[in-house]
Design a protein around this motif. Structure first.
Motif, short mmCIF file in Angstrom:
data_model
loop_
_atom_site.label_atom_id
_atom_site.label_comp_id
_atom_site.label_asym_id
_atom_site.label_seq_id
_atom_site.Cartn_x
_atom_site.Cartn_y
_atom_site.Cartn_z
N ALA A 151 -43.35 1.52 -7.69
CA ALA A 151 -44.58 2.18 -8.09
C ALA A 151 -45.89 1.41 -7.37
O ALA A 151 -46.78 1.93 -6.84
N TRP A 152 -45.76 0.25 -7.38
CA TRP A 152 -46.92 -0.64 -6.56
C TRP A 152 -47.19 -0.11 -5.18
O TRP A 152 -48.23 -0.18 -4.67
N PHE A 153 -45.95 -0.35 -4.60
CA PHE A 153 -45.97 0.23 -3.09
C PHE A 153 -46.46 1.38 -2.76
O PHE A 153 -46.97 1.76 -1.80
N GLU A 154 -46.08 2.39 -3.69
CA GLU A 154 -46.55 3.81 -3.53
C GLU A 154 -48.09 4.00 -3.88
O GLU A 154 -48.34 5.08 -3.67
N ASP A 180 -54.12 -16.47 2.15
CA ASP A 180 -54.14 -16.33 3.45
C ASP A 180 -53.08 -15.17 3.67
O ASP A 180 -53.53 -14.21 4.37
N VAL A 181 -51.98 -15.13 3.26
CA VAL A 181 -51.08 -14.28 3.52
C VAL A 181 -51.13 -12.85 3.05
O VAL A 181 -50.78 -12.11 3.74
N GLU A 182 -52.15 -12.75 2.27
CA GLU A 182 -52.42 -11.28 1.65
C GLU A 182 -54.18 -10.94 2.32
O GLU A 182 -54.75 -9.90 1.72
N ALA A 183 -54.94 -11.61 3.33
CA ALA A 183 -55.96 -11.61 3.53
C ALA A 183 -56.47 -10.15 3.85
O ALA A 183 -57.45 -9.48 3.37
N VAL A 184 -55.76 -9.57 4.86
CA VAL A 184 -56.14 -8.34 5.52
C VAL A 184 -56.02 -7.13 4.28
O VAL A 184 -57.10 -6.40 4.30
N LEU A 217 -59.79 -9.19 -9.25
CA LEU A 217 -58.46 -8.82 -8.58
C LEU A 217 -57.86 -9.90 -7.75
O LEU A 217 -58.45 -10.23 -6.78
N PHE A 218 -56.66 -10.29 -7.97
CA PHE A 218 -56.00 -11.20 -7.13
C PHE A 218 -54.69 -10.62 -6.45
O PHE A 218 -53.83 -10.02 -7.10
N HIS A 219 -54.82 -10.59 -5.01
CA HIS A 219 -53.80 -10.06 -4.18
C HIS A 219 -53.77 -8.36 -4.35
O HIS A 219 -52.85 -7.81 -4.53
N PRO A 220 -55.00 -7.69 -4.38
CA PRO A 220 -54.77 -6.14 -4.63
C PRO A 220 -54.36 -5.60 -3.11
O PRO A 220 -54.74 -6.12 -2.24
N LEU A 232 -58.86 -9.09 -15.58
CA LEU A 232 -58.22 -9.93 -14.47
C LEU A 232 -56.80 -9.37 -14.33
O LEU A 232 -55.89 -9.18 -15.21
N GLY A 233 -56.61 -8.90 -13.00
CA GLY A 233 -55.58 -8.13 -12.65
C GLY A 233 -54.90 -8.99 -11.32
O GLY A 233 -55.63 -9.29 -10.51
N SER A 234 -53.58 -9.14 -11.37
CA SER A 234 -52.88 -9.71 -10.28
C SER A 234 -51.75 -9.00 -9.70
O SER A 234 -50.88 -8.10 -10.51
N HIS A 235 -51.74 -8.65 -8.29
CA HIS A 235 -50.72 -8.16 -7.70
C HIS A 235 -50.77 -6.65 -8.24
O HIS A 235 -51.74 -6.17 -8.32
#
Length: 199
Positions: A160-163, A183-187, A88-91, A63-66
């Motif tokens: 690192a996450w952004f890249e 919803d804020v991360e749906a796309v 995966l939560f908010h991948p 279980l990974g988040s962000h």
């Protein structure tokens, strides 16, 4: 530290009722030493393997988040025989907006305000609005940021996450995968689900 709030404790307790629950601090966060410079994703993913080896876990549901989604996804792609399932939560597979000047300014501001009540309140208002008016939780959350990482590690971790670009990794995942998001991360999350066969 998460065990001190009923929200996280309740979540962990419910998981532990049905599974062996293994939690660990990512390298450089919580009580874990950074060990010099901020490590590459492959090194952080190998930390997952090392922790599971150390506790005698030959297979696991991850279980990974962000930002933890990147480590979990790479682990599942690299060690499918050791991964029973992936959650995966908010991948994010790849966010072109993360390479803009505005994103770099946001990262610099994150470093400069890390651990402040102001930043904690902003994060809660966006990610957990139902808790944004809970005074005790607001204070706990700001302290969680402080005990979770130094400002420089928070900056390096988020940078690192952004890249990170998982677009070539995700199609090679062959384990049952569940993608969760608000919803804020749906796309971005749906993009990840579309890239993993059967997710």
């Amino acid at each position: 530290y998460a065990w001190e709030t009923p929200y996280w404790r309740g979540f962990y307790d419910r998981l532990a009722e049905r599974f062996r629950l293994i939690l660990f601090d990512k390298r450089g966060t919580g009580l874990s030493d950074l060990g010099g410079s901020f490590p590459a994703l492959e090194t952080r993913m190998d930390d997952v393997r090392a922790v599971l080896d150390a506790v005698g876990s030959s297979t696991a549901v991850l279980l990974g988040s962000h930002d933890g989604c990147s480590m979990a996804a790479l682990y599942a792609a690299t060690y499918p025989e050791r991964t029973r399932a992936l959650v995966l939560f908010h991948p994010v597979a790849h966010d072109p907006e993360a390479q803009t000047d505005a994103a770099r300014e946001d990262l610099a501001r994150l470093r400069d305000t890390w651990g402040t009540q102001e930043l904690a309140d902003e994060i809660l208002a966006e990610g957990s609005p139902s808790l944004a008016d809970d005074h005790a939780y607001r204070e706990w959350f700001a302290n969680w940021l402080r005990v979770g990482a130094s400002p420089s590690v928070a900056y390096a971790l988020n940078r690192a996450w952004f890249e990170t670009d998982l677009r070539e990794v995700l199609p090679s995942i062959r384990v049952p995968t569940l993608v969760l998001y608000r919803d804020v991360e749906a796309v971005l999350a749906r993009d990840v689900a579309d890239r993993i066969p059967g997710a």
